[in-house]
Structures are given as structure tokens and as C-alpha cells.
Design a protein around this motif. Structure first.
Motif, mmCIF file in Angstrom:
data_model
loop_
_atom_site.group_PDB
_atom_site.id
_atom_site.type_symbol
_atom_site.label_atom_id
_atom_site.label_comp_id
_atom_site.label_asym_id
_atom_site.label_seq_id
_atom_site.Cartn_x
_atom_site.Cartn_y
_atom_site.Cartn_z
ATOM 1 N N ALA A 254 0.843 -1.200 0.000
ATOM 2 C CA ALA A 254 0.000 0.000 0.000
ATOM 3 C C ALA A 254 0.875 1.246 0.000
ATOM 4 O O ALA A 254 1.935 1.274 0.627
ATOM 5 N N ASN A 255 0.427 2.289 -0.695
ATOM 6 C CA ASN A 255 1.172 3.544 -0.681
ATOM 7 C C ASN A 255 0.429 4.599 0.132
ATOM 8 O O ASN A 255 -0.555 4.291 0.813
ATOM 9 N N HIS A 256 0.914 5.834 0.079
ATOM 10 C CA HIS A 256 0.362 6.870 0.955
ATOM 11 C C HIS A 256 -1.106 7.157 0.659
ATOM 12 O O HIS A 256 -1.870 7.515 1.557
ATOM 13 N N THR A 276 1.687 -1.797 -5.054
ATOM 14 C CA THR A 276 2.003 -3.041 -5.764
ATOM 15 C C THR A 276 0.809 -3.983 -5.848
ATOM 16 O O THR A 276 0.929 -5.058 -6.440
ATOM 17 N N GLN A 277 -0.310 -3.590 -5.243
ATOM 18 C CA GLN A 277 -1.528 -4.378 -5.335
ATOM 19 C C GLN A 277 -2.690 -3.414 -5.570
ATOM 20 O O GLN A 277 -2.557 -2.209 -5.344
ATOM 21 N N PRO A 278 -3.835 -3.914 -6.032
ATOM 22 C CA PRO A 278 -4.938 -3.010 -6.381
ATOM 23 C C PRO A 278 -5.379 -2.141 -5.203
ATOM 24 O O PRO A 278 -5.597 -2.641 -4.096
ATOM 25 N N GLN A 279 -5.530 -0.842 -5.458
ATOM 26 C CA GLN A 279 -5.936 0.081 -4.405
ATOM 27 C C GLN A 279 -7.323 -0.273 -3.856
ATOM 28 O O GLN A 279 -7.576 -0.115 -2.654
ATOM 29 N N GLU A 280 -8.201 -0.716 -4.704
ATOM 30 C CA GLU A 280 -9.534 -1.075 -4.242
ATOM 31 C C GLU A 280 -9.480 -2.188 -3.202
ATOM 32 O O GLU A 280 -10.259 -2.198 -2.247
ATOM 33 N N SER A 281 -8.533 -3.107 -3.347
ATOM 34 C CA SER A 281 -8.386 -4.193 -2.366
ATOM 35 C C SER A 281 -7.981 -3.647 -1.007
ATOM 36 O O SER A 281 -8.483 -4.092 0.033
ATOM 37 N N ALA A 315 -3.886 -15.507 7.428
ATOM 38 C CA ALA A 315 -2.923 -15.160 6.387
ATOM 39 C C ALA A 315 -3.610 -14.385 5.267
ATOM 40 O O ALA A 315 -4.622 -14.826 4.717
ATOM 41 N N ASN A 316 -3.063 -13.208 4.972
ATOM 42 C CA ASN A 316 -3.650 -12.340 3.951
ATOM 43 C C ASN A 316 -2.507 -11.638 3.237
ATOM 44 O O ASN A 316 -1.691 -10.969 3.885
ATOM 45 N N PRO A 317 -2.411 -11.757 1.915
ATOM 46 C CA PRO A 317 -1.295 -11.142 1.196
ATOM 47 C C PRO A 317 -1.269 -9.617 1.303
ATOM 48 O O PRO A 317 -0.252 -8.998 1.004
ATOM 49 N N LEU A 318 -2.365 -9.006 1.733
ATOM 50 C CA LEU A 318 -2.402 -7.551 1.877
ATOM 51 C C LEU A 318 -1.855 -7.079 3.225
ATOM 52 O O LEU A 318 -1.590 -5.893 3.405
ATOM 53 N N ILE A 319 -1.707 -7.997 4.188
ATOM 54 C CA ILE A 319 -1.253 -7.627 5.526
ATOM 55 C C ILE A 319 0.209 -8.015 5.702
ATOM 56 O O ILE A 319 0.558 -9.195 5.668
#
Length: 325
Positions: A254-256, A276-281, A315-319
Motif C-alpha cells: 500500500a502507498n500513501h 504493488t496491489q490493487p488500491q480497491e483491495s 494469512a492475507n497477502p495484503l497484511i
């Protein structure tokens, strides 16, 4: 659940016209309109979860309130009243900007933590009291369960003013893309982390690709570092914890500006790193975590606490990582 909104305005004491007015957009749970009501400008309130806790959200610098509407709708669907606002002011001599309302003088070493730093908050709280006494939301707000949230500089305003000694009606705070490192220009030593009230539930979130934080190290007298060092240090040093209601959540990739929909015509997004991953996610995940955090620590719902623990510990690839103390 249907969500509706309406607009209000408020004056800020101590500022000169035309920079003394904030414009509020207030979201609330509404009933599905009947055929008779379908043309009404204000829809009736859905009373299922009343009285409603209130979320006051502070935008980042040069970020329009509209960029956070997705979060306001999500939280209102969850049974909260949410207030977004825009304040255009002269933030520095000759520089006019959207601001969350920071009284920088109140962050100086001899003053910080003795008075609030949020210039707009007293007027916002007065407006909440007015909404409780008149209009569509009259009698439907929980004035003792107000949550402060925000992004970037607005997130810092939220968490450093969530102090019951200043504002006893505040119940919790959350923020994304922020830290409490002190700027050298105010007279602090390099790398100083300023303390937080540390008396209410707190949700502190950051992204591993936050280029705004990573590229602003010179303000704090530290060597350029990664995007999360100052966020982690804030969680480690600005609060003691011990109640098990303070959280640090880092989002992988996630970015700023993952929390909002940035305006690419403004300069700050150009300084950010790409997500690096969808912002909506990221937004879907943040919305769910913020909602469960409020349900757990403001509404005290046991089922929400269980859902929050499961969400954070699965486990979550976003965390990237999660801490609690």
C-alpha cells in the motif's frame, strides 16, 4: 442499508474571512424511500442502530473530502454517522490549501500535549451537538461515542487529539499514513517521536510503499529510510498500551494514498511510490478493519471482536504485519 447525506457549514474562531468557514458533508443510515418520499431531499433515518456513534474524519493536506467518500459510505452502512469536511485556508504565507486544521504552534516543545492541536475540532463538536438538537438527526446521536479518524496529516490530528482530558466525548481514534515524528523547525532533536494521549483505543495503519513518508525524512533530521520505520516507532514509543486496544497494521504494497482516490493534478501523489496491489483491495480491507475496530472498542460487540481477531490473524497477502498492545 441505504446511505444518505446532507451539507452543513461552520465558522472557525480566530481565522479571518474567507478562510474561517468549513463545509461539512454528513452521512447517515437512511431508510429506503417510499414512493411518496422518493423526491425528498432528505431521507428518513434508519433507526435500527440508533443512537449512532459519530465519526469525524480529517483529510490529508490538499485532499478533498470527496476522496474519502467510499469510507464514509462504508461506515454509514455499518450504522455510524460520518462527517467529512473541507477547509480551505492559508496554511503558510501565500500558500492556500485544503487543510485538516493543524495548529502547528501547539506542537512546540513547551506547549505540546498541554492544549489541543486541532483547530477545527471544537467547531465540529459544537456542530454535532447542534445536529443532536435539531434537524433530521435530532436525538439520534451518541454524543459520548465520537471517533476521530484521518489520513496523513489529518490522521495525526485525529490520534493526537483523541484525549478525554481535552474532549471527554471522544471514544477512540484511527489513522492511516502518519507518524508523530517531530519536525526540526519546531526545535526538536532529530528523530524525536512525540507522545500520544494513550488513553483510548487506537488503530494506526501504514503502507510498505508509502513514498510520502519515505521521502520526507529530512524534515525530521533522519537518514532516508523505508516507509514504515517512523510508523512503527510511533506505535512503539508514543504509547505504552497495556489495555490490548491499540493496534498497528502495516499493509503490504500500500502507498500513501491507498486510503483515498488521489487527485493526480496535485503534486503530492507524484512523490508517492506505486502501490504493488490493487488500491480497491486495500480500501475494502481498511474499511472492514476500521468498522470492526469501532464495533469492538466503541460499541463493545463480542462478535465484532472475534471477527476482527480472525481477520487480522488469518494469512492475507495484503497484511504485512499486525501488532496489538
Amino acid at each position: 442499508m441505504t446511505v444518505h447525506n446532507f451539507f452543513q457549514a461552520a465558522k472557525i474562531e480566530g481565522f479571518q474571512s474567507p478562510y474561517d468557514t468549513i463545509h461539512l458533508k454528513i452521512f447517515y443510515p437512511a431508510q429506503m424511500p417510499s414512493q411518496v418520499e422518493i423526491n425528498r431531499e432528505i431521507l428518513p433515518v434508519d433507526l435500527e442502530k440508533a443512537p449512532f456513534p459519530v465519526v469525524i474524519f480529517f483529510n490529508g493536506f490538499n485532499c478533498d473530502a470527496q476522496q474519502y467518500q467510499w469510507l464514509a459510505v462504508k461506515l454509514a452502512e455499518h450504522g455510524l454517522v460520518v462527517i467529512l469536511f473541507n477547509w480551505i485556508a492559508e496554511v503558510m504565507p501565500g500558500i492556500i490549501s485544503l487543510t485538516p486544521g493543524i495548529d502547528v504552534e501547539k506542537r512546540k516543545p513547551t506547549i505540546y500535549r498541554t492544549v489541543p492541536t486541532a483547530s477545527a475540532l471544537p467547531a465540529m463538536l459544537a456542530k454535532v451537538e447542534q445536529l443532536q438538537s435539531e434537524g433530521i438527526l435530532a436525538g439520534m446521536l451518541d454524543l459520548q461515542r465520537i471517533i476521530l479518524g484521518g489520513h496523513s496529516a489529518g490522521g495525526r490530528v485525529a490520534i493526537e487529539n483523541a484525549d478525554p482530558d481535552f474532549f471527554p466525548q471522544i471514544a477512540a481514534s484511527f489513522g492511516y499514513g502518519l507518524h508523530t515524528m517531530a519536525t526540526l523547525s519546531l526545535g526538536y532533536e532529530p528523530g524525536t517521536i512525540l507522545p500520544l494521549p494513550d488513553s483510548l483505543p487506537l488503530l494506526l495503519m501504514g503502507g510498505t510503499c508509502d513514498g510520502i513518508i519515505a521521502n520526507s525524512s529530512d524534515r525530521y533530521g533522519i537518514s532516508p529510510g523505508n516507509a514504515t520505520t517512523s510508523v512503527i516507532r510511533t506505535f512503539q514509543e508514543a504509547i505504552t498500551g497495556g489495555r490490548n486496544d491499540s493496534y498497528l497494521l502495516l499493509l503490504e504494497g500500500a502507498n500513501h494514498f491507498s486510503i483515498n482516490q488521489p487527485d493526480s493534478t496535485l503534486k503530492p501523489p507524484l512523490l508517492d511510490f506505486p502501490a504493488t496491489q490493487p488500491q480497491e483491495s486495500f480500501r475494502l480491507l481498511m474499511g472492514e478493519i476500521i468498522s470492526l475496530f469501532i464495533d469492538t472498542h466503541v460499541r463493545h460487540q463480542p462478535e465484532a471482536s472475534q471477527s476482527l481477531e480472525q481477520l487480522l490473524n488469518t494469512a492475507n497477502p495484503l497484511i504485512k504485519s499486525f501488532e496489538r498492545k
